[in-house]
Design a protein around this motif. Structure first.
Motif, PDB file in Angstrom:
ATOM      1  N   LEU A 165       1.019  -1.370  -0.186  1.00  0.00           N
ATOM      2  CA  LEU A 165       0.147   0.134  -0.190  1.00  0.00           C
ATOM      3  C   LEU A 165       0.706   1.167   0.072  1.00  0.00           C
ATOM      4  N   TYR A 166       1.596   0.841   0.190  1.00  0.00           N
ATOM      5  CA  TYR A 166       2.652   2.154   0.138  1.00  0.00           C
ATOM      6  C   TYR A 166       3.350   2.482  -1.023  1.00  0.00           C
ATOM      7  N   GLU A 167       3.984   1.125  -1.430  1.00  0.00           N
ATOM      8  CA  GLU A 167       4.256   1.596  -2.544  1.00  0.00           C
ATOM      9  C   GLU A 167       3.086   1.763  -3.696  1.00  0.00           C
ATOM     10  N   LYS A 168       2.024   1.491  -3.932  1.00  0.00           N
ATOM     11  CA  LYS A 168       0.765   2.125  -4.274  1.00  0.00           C
ATOM     12  C   LYS A 168       0.688   3.907  -4.186  1.00  0.00           C
ATOM     13  N   GLY A 169       1.239   4.086  -2.835  1.00  0.00           N
ATOM     14  CA  GLY A 169       1.294   5.729  -2.477  1.00  0.00           C
ATOM     15  C   GLY A 169       0.165   5.592  -1.914  1.00  0.00           C
ATOM     16  N   TYR A 170      -0.614   4.838  -0.640  1.00  0.00           N
ATOM     17  CA  TYR A 170      -1.606   5.234  -0.239  1.00  0.00           C
ATOM     18  C   TYR A 170      -1.658   5.320   1.595  1.00  0.00           C
ATOM     19  N   ILE A 171      -0.289   4.495   1.440  1.00  0.00           N
ATOM     20  CA  ILE A 171       0.490   5.140   2.602  1.00  0.00           C
ATOM     21  C   ILE A 171       1.183   6.086   2.987  1.00  0.00           C
ATOM     22  N   TYR A 172       1.288   7.084   3.554  1.00  0.00           N
ATOM     23  CA  TYR A 172       2.264   7.770   3.599  1.00  0.00           C
ATOM     24  C   TYR A 172       2.030   8.550   4.890  1.00  0.00           C
ATOM     25  N   ARG A 173       3.653   9.904   5.063  1.00  0.00           N
ATOM     26  CA  ARG A 173       3.623   9.524   6.247  1.00  0.00           C
ATOM     27  C   ARG A 173       3.224  11.686   6.543  1.00  0.00           C
ATOM     28  N   ASP A 174       2.857  12.197   7.646  1.00  0.00           N
ATOM     29  CA  ASP A 174       2.428  13.922   7.620  1.00  0.00           C
ATOM     30  C   ASP A 174       2.272  13.854   9.100  1.00  0.00           C
ATOM     31  N   ARG A 175       2.237  15.233   8.890  1.00  0.00           N
ATOM     32  CA  ARG A 175       2.222  16.274  10.173  1.00  0.00           C
ATOM     33  C   ARG A 175       0.596  16.158  10.657  1.00  0.00           C
ATOM     34  N   TYR A 176       0.039  16.045  10.992  1.00  0.00           N
ATOM     35  CA  TYR A 176      -1.509  16.358  11.196  1.00  0.00           C
ATOM     36  C   TYR A 176      -1.834  15.657  12.469  1.00  0.00           C
ATOM     37  N   LEU A 177      -3.103  16.773  12.318  1.00  0.00           N
ATOM     38  CA  LEU A 177      -3.317  16.737  13.780  1.00  0.00           C
ATOM     39  C   LEU A 177      -4.900  15.343  14.333  1.00  0.00           C
ATOM     40  N   MET A 366      -2.863   6.726   6.359  1.00  0.00           N
ATOM     41  CA  MET A 366      -3.622   5.262   5.036  1.00  0.00           C
ATOM     42  C   MET A 366      -4.378   6.426   4.326  1.00  0.00           C
ATOM     43  N   ARG A 367      -4.646   7.008   2.675  1.00  0.00           N
ATOM     44  CA  ARG A 367      -5.360   7.335   1.922  1.00  0.00           C
ATOM     45  C   ARG A 367      -6.719   5.965   1.770  1.00  0.00           C
ATOM     46  N   MET A 368      -7.622   6.715   1.843  1.00  0.00           N
ATOM     47  CA  MET A 368      -8.587   5.122   1.598  1.00  0.00           C
ATOM     48  C   MET A 368      -9.297   5.800   0.532  1.00  0.00           C
ATOM     49  N   ASP A 369      -9.747   6.471   0.273  1.00  0.00           N
ATOM     50  CA  ASP A 369     -11.003   6.912  -1.106  1.00  0.00           C
ATOM     51  C   ASP A 369     -10.596   5.714  -2.041  1.00  0.00           C
ATOM     52  N   GLU A 370      -9.418   5.614  -2.850  1.00  0.00           N
ATOM     53  CA  GLU A 370      -9.189   4.238  -3.718  1.00  0.00           C
ATOM     54  C   GLU A 370      -9.403   3.427  -3.555  1.00  0.00           C
ATOM     55  N   LEU A 371      -9.461   2.607  -2.168  1.00  0.00           N
ATOM     56  CA  LEU A 371     -10.296   1.294  -1.697  1.00  0.00           C
ATOM     57  C   LEU A 371     -10.936   1.291  -1.313  1.00  0.00           C
ATOM     58  N   ASN A 401     -18.313   9.190   2.896  1.00  0.00           N
ATOM     59  CA  ASN A 401     -17.576  10.125   3.112  1.00  0.00           C
ATOM     60  C   ASN A 401     -15.586   9.655   4.104  1.00  0.00           C
ATOM     61  N   ILE A 402     -14.825   8.440   3.236  1.00  0.00           N
ATOM     62  CA  ILE A 402     -14.380   8.290   4.450  1.00  0.00           C
ATOM     63  C   ILE A 402     -13.590   9.432   4.321  1.00  0.00           C
ATOM     64  N   ARG A 403     -12.176   8.937   5.680  1.00  0.00           N
ATOM     65  CA  ARG A 403     -11.310  10.308   5.569  1.00  0.00           C
ATOM     66  C   ARG A 403      -9.950   9.275   6.103  1.00  0.00           C
ATOM     67  N   PRO A 404      -8.759   9.601   5.682  1.00  0.00           N
ATOM     68  CA  PRO A 404      -7.977   8.662   6.172  1.00  0.00           C
ATOM     69  C   PRO A 404      -7.549   8.273   7.374  1.00  0.00           C
ATOM     70  N   ALA A 489     -15.606  -2.964   6.801  1.00  0.00           N
ATOM     71  CA  ALA A 489     -15.174  -2.136   5.810  1.00  0.00           C
ATOM     72  C   ALA A 489     -14.460  -2.342   5.245  1.00  0.00           C
ATOM     73  N   ARG A 490     -12.994  -2.540   6.236  1.00  0.00           N
ATOM     74  CA  ARG A 490     -11.762  -2.614   6.185  1.00  0.00           C
ATOM     75  C   ARG A 490     -11.213  -4.549   5.659  1.00  0.00           C
ATOM     76  N   MET A 491     -12.108  -4.924   6.260  1.00  0.00           N
ATOM     77  CA  MET A 491     -11.896  -6.280   5.736  1.00  0.00           C
ATOM     78  C   MET A 491     -12.625  -6.037   4.135  1.00  0.00           C
ATOM     79  N   VAL A 492     -13.475  -5.369   3.417  1.00  0.00           N
ATOM     80  CA  VAL A 492     -14.232  -5.792   2.589  1.00  0.00           C
ATOM     81  C   VAL A 492     -13.157  -4.915   1.619  1.00  0.00           C
TER      82      VAL A 492
END
Length: 860
Positions: A165-177, A366-371, A401-404, A489-492
């Motif tokens: 998932l990292y290689e697909k660009g879905y998983i990333y590191r960020d500063r976030y609240l 992890m960005r979820m919209d593609e999945l 309405n999924i969020r990271p 949802a995550r299993m699917v």
RNA sequence: GGGCGGUUAGCUCAGCUGGUAGAGCGCCUGCCUUACAAGCAGGAGGUCGCCUGUUCGAGUCAGGCACCGCCCACCA
């Protein structure tokens, strides 16, 4: 073991452990990994926490799954119930930390490696508890193939997924609240947060304008966060502040210049309509900050104390202390203009119970919209079906309405991120990087990340194991509403992404069982009920009005009761239903004793209907089988349980066994064979719901081989409309006569003779005579009374203790009732609109009713 | 604010595509009828939350209202 003759009551405590032993040693629960997933049947258990013990929710859910598994096993399918436990990051770590604290130690003192060893030891010691409890319940899981979400093979699957998932660009590191839980000192996801209403103080604070003329007043419940303010925002349409936008104010106590900006998010009608913007400590402010490219200042550190970003005099204070200090200073300067109580919902950690501190920190996301898109499609297209279907909209609504997803957790117990750093470099891979100087990220993954892989990782994925071929995708997922997002949802999503198939085709969302008083069942509230106490006897918790101890109801009674309680809505726990389950087991047990003690040693189960009641019970058995299995397959467990109960009580015991008692006593071979057949099939029918008592009885059947749990169902007995009509008529007649006896003042043993003046009882007049206790005579003169039965009457010639007054009262009441009904039917038929527009069958039925009622009235 | 569900007998709950309400427990009456007194037989008990509408006919369908749960999203 006492002889069957003396075992007049079914005793689950004696029977169940013995039966369990036979099941476990049979190997029946461990199917060979042959065939395809389409031919086979499988369910992946929602893996319980290793820390856990069986609570009511488990007992309920596992009973449902076991009923399904046993049902499909009986249909001849290879049925595998995939078993395992979850490492449950925060929950487990917290428990072990508490244990360490009790010893005067801590995880920090032990260090990471020693701590992890300690958790493994702890798991080895206590982790098997819930598995033993599952067995006690009779759950036919595959105990020979138990997984743990931290097993090496499973861990490898987890890391592989992360890397992919990292290689697909879905998983990333960020500063976030993130939601920072000061209790577990970790970031947690939105789904692990509960909002609780609290009363806070709302402070109105003047921020002097930089121009020197006047001030702008803001309202806040968190005065300490003002130290991290970077702007003031007003609504662009707010005329009061229009001229101030673009100007600056001076942050009191700190002296920073704050720009006054316009943002749609600000509500003019709340507080003063001016919002202090603190992107470092508030989710909305964070969004405003991103929109306006504002700085993020963090004045609260991860330990909940004030950081060096604040003026020195506040540093090191806890947030609460800082709030006080800040307010005190502001007051001294005359800047607090108003204080009021303010009631609002505030986030708390589900785990530690502490108030969430929103903090900006560096986390893996992890960005979820593609999945999400294919997971939405799977449900839309009904490749994955929810039962009840209304839950699909809950699922869809969330995914749309999924969020990271914040993946990283600042814990030691879990799947450590496969991420290494060296100076500015980052390496992500299943294997550690080559070269020196790399340091692995200390964080672990959210437990739900590994749970999301459960249905396929538990079967050995990414290896193409025989188990994966034979049992993936699974058939149904059984769970409660509260983890539709966290888990389902995550299993699917993960199943579709990594195996190309949804991990199950059906999702059964079961009710949540509440305490008898309607509150949530929970240990901390004291509203929990331990299923073990119900099975084996134990104290009634305080939520019950009645004190004392539960009797040892046994597993079957608990199972039946839970199924009978189940519903599409949440239900209150009902001890009566468990009691009803116990009655059923005892009833079945005694019915079996009657049969088994009455048949000869050489008798064998075989349907040999010699008389009409035999044809009747076979037909009723046919219907019960259709009904129960249909209900089970439609996930309607309450009706399955009740249908079984009704069949056993109302048809088998109350009528058939009573009808054939004389023939059984006479040793008639046909009825012995038929009884054994009916008993065997009844046991098979009941087995998925009440497996222990049925297995125990099965062992007593003459010539029985093997285990009932492994028996594949035979052909259905024949349906017989005629027999059902004749017996139905007879049963009603018996009941009518009994009612008449009772109401005419007859003593229970009173002798009655009568003449049957109705057709259709040729084959059953003996039964009628015996069960209604009426001596039937061909003639005998004038009747003293007349009892309406289908097609005519029973003319009572004589009756001991007949009370004419009571009888005439009864007759009058009866006449009144019939006349009332008749009036209604007549009115209906007199209505032209009804006769014209209602379906012919309905009109015909009303006409028939009219004729019948008229005849009955005449008979009176 | 949005969504899902609920309101039926004293209690806990059933009532499918509309055809004059069911179960278990509790209650009343009578029975130790040699499988089961943890049993058997019989009985009482409901204007189906409220209001409109559709219909020959409405717990059942539509609209509105009132309460009660739960979930999601939330304004400092």
């Amino acid at each position: 073991m006492a002889a069957l003759k003396d075992r007049t009551r079914y005793d689950p405590s004696e029977v169940e452990p013995r039966v369990l032993e036979r099941w476990l040693s049979s190997g029946l629960f461990h199917p060979a990994p042959d065939g395809t997933a389409t031919e086979n049947y499988s369910i992946a258990i929602p893996p319980p926490n290793v820390t856990g013990s069986l609570h009511m929710g488990h007992a309920f859910q596992d009973t449902i799954m076991d009923a399904l598994i046993r049902r499909h096993r009986a249909r001849g399918r290879r049925a595998k119930w995939i078993l395992g436990t979850d490492h449950a990051g925060i929950a487990t770590q917290t428990q072990v930390e508490q244990m360490l604290a009790a010893e005067g130690s801590s995880r920090e003192r032990l260090g990471r490696e020693a701590f992890e060893r300690r958790v493994w030891e702890w798991r080895a010691q206590y982790g098997g508890k819930i598995i033993g409890q599952l067995k006690r319940l009779g759950a036919s899981c595959d105990y020979h193939d138990e997984r743990f979400t931290l097993d090496p093979a499973y861990a490898e699957a987890v890391l592989k997924v992360f890397v992919a998932l990292y290689e697909k660009g879905y998983i990333y590191r960020d500063r976030y609240l993130v939601n920072w839980d000061p209790g577990s000192r970790s970031a947690i996801s939105d789904l692990e947060v509960d909002d609780i209403e609290v009363t806070d103080t709302l402070y109105y604070i003047d921020y002097p304008l930089a121009s020197g003329s006047g001030a702008i007043t803001v309202a806040t419940v968190r005065p300490e966060t003002m130290l991290a303010d970077v702007a003031i925002a007003v609504n662009p349409s707010d005329a009061r502040y229009e001229r101030l936008v673009g100007e600056s104010a001076i942050l009191p106590l700190v002296g920073r210049r704050l720009q006054i900006i316009a943002d749609e998010h600000v509500r003019p009608d709340f507080g003063t309509g001016a919002l202090k913007v603190t992107p470092g400590h508030d989710p909305h402010d964070f969004e405003i900050g991103r929109r306006h490219r504002l700085e993020q200042i963090s004045v609260i550190w991860e330990d909940g104390r004030i950081s060096e970003a604040a003026p020195e005099r506040f540093r090191g204070l806890t947030a609460a202390e800082a709030a006080q200090a800040v307010v005190a200073e502001l007051r001294d300067q005359g800047l607090v203009t108003r204080i009021e109580d303010y009631r609002h919902a505030v986030p708390f950690s589900q785990r530690s119970g502490e108030r969430i501190e929103p903090l900006v920190s560096l986390q893996w996301f992890m960005r979820m919209d593609e999945l999400a898109a294919p997971a939405i499609e799977a449900v839309r297209s009904r490749r994955v079906r929810f039962h009840p279907a209304s839950n699909a909209s809950v699922y869809l609504n969330w995914l749309e309405n999924i969020r990271p997803w914040v993946l990283s957790r600042q814990l030691w117990w879990g799947h450590r991120l496969p991420v290494w750093y060296r100076r500015g470099e980052t390496y992500v891979g299943v294997e550690p990087p080559a070269g020196r100087g790399w340091e692995r990220d200390p964080d672990v993954l959210d437990t739900w990340f590994s749970s999301a892989l459960w249905p396929f990782a538990a079967l050995g994925w990414p290896e193409q194991t025989p188990e994966l071929r034979a049992f993936y995708p699974t058939d149904v997922l059984v769970t409660a509403r509260d983890i539709i997002f966290l888990w389902v949802a995550r299993m699917v999503m993960m199943g579709l992404e990594f195996t190309g198939e949804a991990p199950f085709s059906d999702v059964h969302i079961h009710a949540i069982i509440q305490a008898p008083d309607g509150r949530r069942m929970s240990k901390s509230l004291g509203t929990g009920i331990d299923p073990m106490d119900l099975m084996e006897g134990g104290p009634r918790p305080p939520v019950f009005e009645q004190g004392g101890e539960f009797p040892a109801y046994g597993a079957d009674a608990l199972r039946w009761g839970l199924l009978a309680m189940s519903s599409t809505q949440d239900v209150k726990f009902s001890e009566e239903k468990i009691g009803q389950g116990r009655q059923l087991t005892n009833k079945l047990w005694n019915a079996a004793r009657l049969i088994l003690l009455g048949v000869g040693a050489e008798a064998r189960a075989e349907a040999r209907p010699a008389r009409i009641e035999d044809r009747w019970i076979l037909s009723r058995l046919h219907r019960a089988r259709e009904e129960v299995s249909g209900r089970l397959e439609g996930y309607d467990f309450a009706h399955a349980a009740l249908a079984l109960y009704d069949y056993i009580y109302a048809e088998l015991c109350d009528w058939y066994l009573e009808l054939v008692k004389p023939r059984l006593r006479d040793g008639e071979p046909e009825v012995q064979a038929t009884l054994l057949y009916v008993l065997t099939e009844t046991l098979a029918l009941a087995h998925p719901l009440i497996p222990f008592v049925t297995e125990e009885i099965y062992a007593y059947l003459p010539g029985a081989e093997g285990l009932l749990a492994g028996r594949v169902e035979g052909a259905r007995p024949p349906q017989d409309e005629e027999a059902e009509r004749v017996l139905g008529r007879t049963i009603e007649a018996v009941q009518a006569i009994r009612r008449w006896r009772d109401q005419a003042g007859l003593k229970a043993g009173a002798r009655v003779s009568g003449r049957l003046e109705a057709p259709g009882f040729e084959q059953t007049s003996e039964h009628l005579s015996r069960l209604a206790r009426v001596a039937l005579v061909d003639d005998g003169g004038a009747a003293v009374a007349s009892v309406p039965i289908e097609g005519g009457t029973l003319e009572v010639i004589s009756a001991d203790g007949f009370d004419p007054a009571a009888a005439s009262r009864k007759r009058a009441a009866e006449r009144e009732r019939i006349e009332r009904e008749l009036a209604r039917v007549r009115a209906k038929l007199a209505n032209d609109a009804f006769v014209e527009k209602a379906p012919a069958a309905v009109v015909e039925a009303e006409r028939g009713k009219l004729a019948r009622l008229t005849a009955e009235l005449e008979a009176l």
